[in-house]
Design a protein around this motif. Structure first.
Motif, PDB file in Angstrom:
ATOM      1  N   ASN B  23       0.793  -1.080   0.086  1.00 30.94           N
ATOM      2  CA  ASN B  23       0.012  -0.021   0.183  1.00 30.94           C
ATOM      3  C   ASN B  23       0.857   1.387   0.003  1.00 30.94           C
ATOM      4  N   HIS B  24       0.536   2.138  -0.682  1.00 30.85           N
ATOM      5  CA  HIS B  24       1.330   3.595  -0.904  1.00 30.85           C
ATOM      6  C   HIS B  24       0.321   4.692  -1.244  1.00 30.85           C
ATOM      7  N   SER B  25      -0.641   4.721  -0.443  1.00 32.71           N
ATOM      8  CA  SER B  25      -1.788   5.496  -0.350  1.00 32.71           C
ATOM      9  C   SER B  25      -1.390   7.071  -0.545  1.00 32.71           C
ATOM     10  N   THR B  26      -0.206   7.530  -0.070  1.00 33.52           N
ATOM     11  CA  THR B  26       0.271   8.891  -0.229  1.00 33.52           C
ATOM     12  C   THR B  26       1.285   9.267  -1.532  1.00 33.52           C
ATOM     13  N   ILE B  27       1.347   8.149  -2.388  1.00 34.45           N
ATOM     14  CA  ILE B  27       2.207   8.295  -3.445  1.00 34.45           C
ATOM     15  C   ILE B  27       1.777   9.497  -4.376  1.00 34.45           C
ATOM     16  N   SER B  28       2.752  10.267  -4.647  1.00 36.48           N
ATOM     17  CA  SER B  28       2.509  11.185  -5.563  1.00 36.48           C
ATOM     18  C   SER B  28       2.655  10.968  -7.092  1.00 36.48           C
ATOM     19  N   GLY B  29       2.184  11.747  -8.061  1.00 34.90           N
ATOM     20  CA  GLY B  29       1.935  11.455  -9.401  1.00 34.90           C
ATOM     21  C   GLY B  29       3.401  11.072  -9.993  1.00 34.90           C
ATOM     22  N   ASN B  30       4.520  11.686  -9.487  1.00 36.43           N
ATOM     23  CA  ASN B  30       5.866  11.528 -10.133  1.00 36.43           C
ATOM     24  C   ASN B  30       6.801  10.590  -9.225  1.00 36.43           C
ATOM     25  N   GLU B  31       6.061   9.578  -8.341  1.00 39.48           N
ATOM     26  CA  GLU B  31       6.983   8.980  -7.587  1.00 39.48           C
ATOM     27  C   GLU B  31       6.591   7.319  -8.333  1.00 39.48           C
ATOM     28  N   TYR B  32       7.808   6.699  -8.538  1.00 42.70           N
ATOM     29  CA  TYR B  32       7.767   5.539  -8.999  1.00 42.70           C
ATOM     30  C   TYR B  32       7.777   4.395  -7.821  1.00 42.70           C
ATOM     31  N   VAL B  33       7.182   3.089  -8.344  1.00 41.53           N
ATOM     32  CA  VAL B  33       7.202   2.122  -7.110  1.00 41.53           C
ATOM     33  C   VAL B  33       8.338   1.088  -7.500  1.00 41.53           C
ATOM     34  N   TYR B  34       9.230   0.833  -6.395  1.00 42.59           N
ATOM     35  CA  TYR B  34      10.300   0.087  -6.958  1.00 42.59           C
ATOM     36  C   TYR B  34      10.193  -1.234  -5.756  1.00 42.59           C
ATOM     37  N   TRP B  35      10.626  -2.452  -6.142  1.00 34.32           N
ATOM     38  CA  TRP B  35      10.893  -3.491  -5.678  1.00 34.32           C
ATOM     39  C   TRP B  35      12.229  -4.214  -5.594  1.00 34.32           C
ATOM     40  N   TYR B  36      12.651  -4.270  -4.343  1.00 29.85           N
ATOM     41  CA  TYR B  36      13.987  -5.067  -4.152  1.00 29.85           C
ATOM     42  C   TYR B  36      13.712  -6.374  -3.179  1.00 29.85           C
ATOM     43  N   ARG B  37      14.515  -7.066  -3.315  1.00 31.45           N
ATOM     44  CA  ARG B  37      14.523  -8.228  -2.043  1.00 31.45           C
ATOM     45  C   ARG B  37      15.776  -8.430  -1.609  1.00 31.45           C
ATOM     46  N   GLN B  38      15.889  -9.057  -0.589  1.00 27.90           N
ATOM     47  CA  GLN B  38      16.989  -8.997   0.227  1.00 27.90           C
ATOM     48  C   GLN B  38      16.964 -10.752   0.747  1.00 27.90           C
ATOM     49  N   ILE B  39      17.937 -11.550   0.070  1.00 23.83           N
ATOM     50  CA  ILE B  39      18.211 -13.196   0.394  1.00 23.83           C
ATOM     51  C   ILE B  39      18.878 -13.043   1.739  1.00 23.83           C
ATOM     52  N   HIS B  40      18.805 -13.970   2.641  1.00 22.12           N
ATOM     53  CA  HIS B  40      19.274 -14.028   3.659  1.00 22.12           C
ATOM     54  C   HIS B  40      20.844 -13.907   3.706  1.00 22.12           C
ATOM     55  N   SER B  41      21.531 -12.872   4.246  1.00 21.00           N
ATOM     56  CA  SER B  41      22.929 -12.464   4.425  1.00 21.00           C
ATOM     57  C   SER B  41      23.635 -12.046   3.229  1.00 21.00           C
ATOM     58  N   GLN B  42      22.689 -11.537   2.248  1.00 18.76           N
ATOM     59  CA  GLN B  42      23.184 -11.082   1.054  1.00 18.76           C
ATOM     60  C   GLN B  42      22.726  -9.567   0.957  1.00 18.76           C
ATOM     61  N   GLY B  43      23.153  -9.066  -0.127  1.00 12.61           N
ATOM     62  CA  GLY B  43      22.831  -7.434  -0.209  1.00 12.61           C
ATOM     63  C   GLY B  43      21.483  -7.583  -0.932  1.00 12.61           C
ATOM     64  N   PRO B  44      20.870  -6.471  -0.954  1.00  9.87           N
ATOM     65  CA  PRO B  44      19.462  -6.137  -1.685  1.00  9.87           C
ATOM     66  C   PRO B  44      19.741  -6.453  -3.091  1.00  9.87           C
ATOM     67  N   GLN B  45      18.537  -6.832  -3.803  1.00  9.40           N
ATOM     68  CA  GLN B  45      18.744  -7.185  -5.315  1.00  9.40           C
ATOM     69  C   GLN B  45      17.388  -6.514  -5.970  1.00  9.40           C
ATOM     70  N   TYR B  46      17.662  -5.646  -6.870  1.00  8.65           N
ATOM     71  CA  TYR B  46      16.611  -4.853  -7.571  1.00  8.65           C
ATOM     72  C   TYR B  46      15.801  -6.073  -8.561  1.00  8.65           C
ATOM     73  N   ILE B  47      14.437  -5.923  -8.470  1.00  9.57           N
ATOM     74  CA  ILE B  47      13.521  -6.558  -8.793  1.00  9.57           C
ATOM     75  C   ILE B  47      12.878  -6.235  -9.950  1.00  9.57           C
ATOM     76  N   ILE B  48      12.077  -4.929  -9.804  1.00  4.12           N
ATOM     77  CA  ILE B  48      11.008  -4.240 -10.892  1.00  4.12           C
ATOM     78  C   ILE B  48      10.902  -3.092 -10.265  1.00  4.12           C
ATOM     79  N   HIS B  49      10.337  -2.104 -11.485  1.00  7.00           N
ATOM     80  CA  HIS B  49       9.774  -0.798 -10.813  1.00  7.00           C
ATOM     81  C   HIS B  49       8.688  -0.436 -12.030  1.00  7.00           C
ATOM     82  N   GLY B  50       8.221   0.444 -11.556  1.00  2.93           N
ATOM     83  CA  GLY B  50       6.856   1.047 -12.521  1.00  2.93           C
ATOM     84  C   GLY B  50       6.304   2.243 -11.881  1.00  2.93           C
ATOM     85  N   LEU B  51       5.509   2.899 -12.934  1.00  9.46           N
ATOM     86  CA  LEU B  51       4.892   4.402 -12.504  1.00  9.46           C
ATOM     87  C   LEU B  51       3.353   4.055 -12.586  1.00  9.46           C
ATOM     88  N   LYS B  52       2.725   3.815 -13.767  1.00  8.05           N
ATOM     89  CA  LYS B  52       1.308   3.822 -13.638  1.00  8.05           C
ATOM     90  C   LYS B  52       1.076   2.234 -14.249  1.00  8.05           C
TER      91      LYS B  52
END
Lengths: 114, 112
Positions: B23-52
């Motif tokens: 949920n990102h109910s306060t997101i503004s029109g020029n803000e993207y949504v990004y997803w990352y994941r972190q597998i145990h004991s590793q650095g975060p990994q970029y997955i995907i992003h989107g705007l609309k």
């Protein structure tokens, strides 16, 4: 080839000591970062460097000093280590400074201060 | 940057689709949504992003509601190696020096 490499992977040291963590990226990215992940697993940005120039310095004690000899390297020096500095420190890089995608993170350095 | 809310944990059976809400109910029109994941004991990994629009890549699909107040990350055929903490982040893509801010994320456990 590891894209973002950090050394050492583990670091155990006594309070009051000074230590450094090294980071190198071979991706040709212009921007590098240091993040801190505490025991509660929250990841917080500490520093951001773009082309060897500091652009972000979040509320980090001045005992922490980043050094970027060139755009492929961003080292983190920590003076007078305290118990609360124990955490995992992640280095990251990205091609463009203000985009949120395509960050590449290193595997982390687990710092334990005793 | 938009505040995001995610469930603290979810389980998914191996081979099934994993649907992770954000949920990102306060997101503004020029803000993207990004997803990352972190597998145990590793650095975060970029997955995907989107705007609309909905987005898909080799890792996942991102479905963003029309009002942009929420989104869902879909891993179509979850494997045991997808067990990780998944972070949903709202951020202005350009014109800002603010960096990625990670929240508490969702711990996804893929069960055999």
């Amino acid at each position: 080839d590891t894209a973002v490499s950090q050394t050492p992977k583990y670091l155990v040291t006594q309070m009051g000591n000074d230590k450094s963590i090294k980071c190198e990226q071979n991706l040709g990215h212009d921007t590098m970062y240091w993040y801190k992940q505490d025991s509660k697993k929250f990841l917080k940005i500490m520093f951001s460097y773009n082309n060897k120039e500091l652009i972000i310095n979040e509320t980090v004690p001045n005992r922490f000093s980043p050094k970027s000899p060139d755009k492929a390297h961003l080292n983190l020096h920590i003076n007078s280590l305290e118990l609360g500095d124990s955490a995992v420190y992640f280095c990251a890089s990205s091609q463009v400074v203000d985009r949120g995608y395509g960050y590449t993170f290193g595997s982390g350095t687990r710092l334990t201060v005793v | 940057d938009a505040k995001t809310t995610q469930p603290p944990s979810m389980d998914c059976a191996e081979g099934r689709a994993a649907n992770l809400p954000c949920n990102h109910s306060t997101i503004s029109g020029n803000e993207y949504v990004y997803w990352y994941r972190q597998i145990h004991s590793q650095g975060p990994q970029y997955i995907i992003h989107g705007l609309k629009n909905n987005e898909t890549n080799e890792m996942a699909s991102l479905i963003i509601t029309e009002d942009r107040k929420s989104s869902t990350l879909i891993l179509p055929h979850a494997t045991l190696r997808d067990t990780a903490v998944y972070y949903c982040i709202g951020k202005i893509s350009s014109g800002s020096a603010r960096q990625l801010t990670f929240g508490s994320g969702t711990q996804l456990t893929v069960l055999p």
